[in-house]
Scaffold this motif. Structure first.
Motif, PDB file in Angstrom:
ATOM      1  N   ALA A 210     -24.609  87.694  -0.144  1.00  0.00           N
ATOM      2  CA  ALA A 210     -25.462  88.848  -0.447  1.00  0.00           C
ATOM      3  C   ALA A 210     -26.932  88.461  -0.572  1.00  0.00           C
ATOM      4  O   ALA A 210     -27.821  89.248  -0.225  1.00  0.00           O
ATOM      5  CB  ALA A 210     -24.985  89.522  -1.730  1.00  0.00           C
ATOM      6  N   SER A 211     -27.222  87.241  -1.044  1.00  0.00           N
ATOM      7  CA  SER A 211     -28.617  86.826  -1.232  1.00  0.00           C
ATOM      8  C   SER A 211     -29.331  86.608   0.096  1.00  0.00           C
ATOM      9  O   SER A 211     -30.533  86.357   0.134  1.00  0.00           O
ATOM     10  CB  SER A 211     -28.692  85.544  -2.075  1.00  0.00           C
ATOM     11  N   LYS A 212     -28.595  86.689   1.213  1.00  0.00           N
ATOM     12  CA  LYS A 212     -29.208  86.533   2.538  1.00  0.00           C
ATOM     13  C   LYS A 212     -29.254  87.860   3.280  1.00  0.00           C
ATOM     14  O   LYS A 212     -29.472  87.885   4.491  1.00  0.00           O
ATOM     15  CB  LYS A 212     -28.412  85.519   3.366  1.00  0.00           C
ATOM     16  N   LEU A 213     -28.995  88.960   2.558  1.00  0.00           N
ATOM     17  CA  LEU A 213     -28.936  90.271   3.213  1.00  0.00           C
ATOM     18  C   LEU A 213     -29.993  91.241   2.689  1.00  0.00           C
ATOM     19  O   LEU A 213     -30.356  91.205   1.516  1.00  0.00           O
ATOM     20  CB  LEU A 213     -27.559  90.914   2.994  1.00  0.00           C
ATOM     21  N   ARG A 214     -30.441  92.111   3.575  1.00  0.00           N
ATOM     22  CA  ARG A 214     -31.308  93.244   3.267  1.00  0.00           C
ATOM     23  C   ARG A 214     -30.446  94.483   3.544  1.00  0.00           C
ATOM     24  O   ARG A 214     -30.000  94.677   4.669  1.00  0.00           O
ATOM     25  CB  ARG A 214     -32.495  93.193   4.226  1.00  0.00           C
TER      26      ARG A 214
ATOM     27  N   LEU B 296     -34.065 100.381  -0.157  1.00  0.00           N
ATOM     28  CA  LEU B 296     -33.003  99.447  -0.534  1.00  0.00           C
ATOM     29  C   LEU B 296     -31.867 100.190  -1.221  1.00  0.00           C
ATOM     30  O   LEU B 296     -32.092 101.001  -2.127  1.00  0.00           O
ATOM     31  CB  LEU B 296     -33.543  98.376  -1.481  1.00  0.00           C
TER      32      LEU B 296
ATOM     33  N   GLY C  49     -37.425  97.873   9.078  1.00  0.00           N
ATOM     34  CA  GLY C  49     -37.266  97.340   7.721  1.00  0.00           C
ATOM     35  C   GLY C  49     -38.516  97.518   6.877  1.00  0.00           C
ATOM     36  O   GLY C  49     -38.567  97.054   5.746  1.00  0.00           O
ATOM     37  N   GLY C  50     -39.517  98.191   7.431  1.00  0.00           N
ATOM     38  CA  GLY C  50     -40.789  98.364   6.734  1.00  0.00           C
ATOM     39  C   GLY C  50     -40.669  99.315   5.559  1.00  0.00           C
ATOM     40  O   GLY C  50     -39.831 100.217   5.554  1.00  0.00           O
TER      41      GLY C  50
ATOM     42  N   GLU D  62     -36.890  89.673  10.790  1.00  0.00           N
ATOM     43  CA  GLU D  62     -37.744  90.833  10.555  1.00  0.00           C
ATOM     44  C   GLU D  62     -37.078  92.007  11.249  1.00  0.00           C
ATOM     45  O   GLU D  62     -37.274  92.232  12.433  1.00  0.00           O
ATOM     46  CB  GLU D  62     -39.115  90.614  11.182  1.00  0.00           C
TER      47      GLU D  62
ATOM     48  N   ALA E  59     -37.800 102.257   5.018  1.00  0.00           N
ATOM     49  CA  ALA E  59     -36.553 101.718   4.475  1.00  0.00           C
ATOM     50  C   ALA E  59     -36.476 101.913   2.963  1.00  0.00           C
ATOM     51  O   ALA E  59     -37.493 101.909   2.264  1.00  0.00           O
ATOM     52  CB  ALA E  59     -36.442 100.242   4.832  1.00  0.00           C
TER      53      ALA E  59
ATOM     54  N   LEU F 205     -31.661  88.758   5.951  1.00  0.00           N
ATOM     55  CA  LEU F 205     -32.976  88.644   5.327  1.00  0.00           C
ATOM     56  C   LEU F 205     -33.903  87.780   6.185  1.00  0.00           C
ATOM     57  O   LEU F 205     -35.114  87.998   6.224  1.00  0.00           O
ATOM     58  CB  LEU F 205     -32.808  88.022   3.930  1.00  0.00           C
TER      59      LEU F 205
END
Lengths: 300, 300
Positions: free
Chosen positions: A223-227, A260, A253-254, A249, A258, A246
């Motif tokens: 999860a810490s590597k995901l947006r 969260l 995703g701007g 780019e 976006a 993550l």
């Protein structure tokens, strides 16, 4: 031969007859240019794209290039480096004959930031969505396994909190540093985050938890590597969540588009009416029908 | 001559002796590669960068390139296009001798998404900021006109709601499609959005209104063409606001780090304690000292 490098014009170079009439888009950062013009009397779009520099090619590039000093300052210096032509190939994409639609697709479009109040949504945006009645058949096909069933990475079939997780078409699935998946909810009446209330928290929590678990299990990405985010406006009005690496780019995703998932959950916990009442900002392209509606309403 | 194109190794090509030991970063999208290696027994970093395709060069490129068909499907086709070498120059940047710090600067770093609660801020982040006591002298120099005074685009000198607006160094000020300005507040005790309360609404409103007015007046860009946001974590702990052109993909404009000023204002109006209490997500690089603190606290 204007280059003086012994090059010769390629035989059967059909592009040698291409006459540019307009530069549609010039992407300096990506070293790509989109051109509109004529090829043998036919309308054509030509995309020229420099190719990535591969690690495998640099030794030969260093060994056999012309080098010209441009600037030197202390430990820093810059050069023009002219590699042999065969090490420096471009990709050309040709659309011919091209229609008006192709030309428009590649044309750079001005965007405008719109600030939509809760009332604007009800009086401008919602009527526009209903009037256009964009087809969602392709989404229903996925949910009903009538299409792309073999692409599904994970599914929770529950009609209230369930969803289908599958790779976005933009991702070639060859490496995880640009991972991109979409979770599409089974509920059919949720157009976008505008319609979310506290009643949807179990759905959102479920997507968050099980989506991340499925990605860890299948792709090894924690999860810490995901947006993980929504788009507003979304590109289609059936609620879906974007999971992107993550490290990449992600397009879209701007901060102007976006939201969260973790923020949406917190906002709804604090105030169930958050997304019905708040002003939401988003960009609209000049050719977007919704922009015209905001302009007609004097909101821009 | 391995190319068979009549090229010859450039004379005085100092890079011909460069031996790559590691690829620090490989940016396929930007057609740039960052290499670490040895040049004449010295440590060096070499950056190779393909150059943008200029509209002025395409006519000659079409007229005199070798073309090889790669794929054809209906109206679409793709080719390898090999232009004469002189039309296809790269930029090479050399840092030599390079220190460990240079190497680290260009090395691609893993990032991790951290979710910081209000308590995490007080127990982990704030003590870290205080312990490091990053120098803000350069910011104070700007506010006191001891440096960069000629770069100031607009100033409101009020000690409570005032600010200085000036171009970011990343912007060359040559065109507005990548406009980038920073508003730095005169108040000296605001580290970041974490410290904002309803008491700061007049300051935020003032920056929003007068910043946009100044940009419209000086650069002709209206508010609907601007992305106005904070970073969290910021790169320095003195409150500042980013104004970037909506048309550009601003670095640091991603939803994982940026917070729209308009959202911050709305959030504080609804709940003055919003930024003290909420969890905020942000990425931290593997070599960031703050990440180590979160790891030590078992928060990652």
């Amino acid at each position: 031969d204007p280059s003086g490098n012994g090059e010769e014009c390629g035989e059967e170079n059909i592009l040698s007859g291409f006459k540019t009439t307009a530069v549609l888009k010039d992407s300096a950062r990506e070293k790509t240019i989109f051109l509109h013009g004529k090829l043998d009397e036919q309308e054509a779009v030509v995309i020229l794209q420099k190719t990535p520099i591969t690690a495998a090619s640099v030794a030969e590039m260093f060994a056999c290039s012309k080098l010209k000093l441009e600037m030197r300052n202390d430990i820093y210096s810059t050069y023009h480096l002219q590699p042999p032509a065969h090490l420096n190939v471009l990709k050309a994409t040709v659309v011919c004959p091209a229609t008006e639609k192709h030309v428009k697709k590649y044309q750079v479009q001005e965007s405008f930031l719109v600030e939509e109040t809760g009332e604007d949504y009800l009086s401008i945006t919602l009527p526009y969505i209903q009037e256009k009645s964009f087809s969602l058949q392709w989404v229903f096909n996925i949910l009903e396994k009538k299409a792309e069933a073999d692409r599904i990475v994970y599914e929770d079939p529950d009609p209230d909190v369930g969803f289908v997780l599958l790779p976005d078409f933009k991702w070639d699935q060859k490496q995880t540093h640009d991972l991109y998946l979409i979770a599409i909810v089974h509920q059919r009446d949720l157009k976008s985050i505008r319609e979310l209330t506290a009643a949807h928290l179990p759905l959102l929590q479920n997507i968050c938890t099980k989506g991340k678990e499925a990605i860890l299990e299948r792709y090894g990405l924690p999860a810490s590597k995901l947006r993980v985010y929504f788009h507003y406006q979304p590109s289609y009005y059936h609620l879906h969540v974007h999971f992107t690496a993550l490290a990449s780019e992600a397009p879209g995703g701007g901060v102007e588009r976006a939201h969260l998932l973790s923020d949406v959950v917190q906002n709804l916990r604090a105030d169930g009416g958050f997304y019905r009442q708040r002003s939401l900002s988003f960009p609209l392209r000049a050719d977007d029908g919704l922009l015209a509606k905001f302009q007609q309403a004097g909101r821009l």
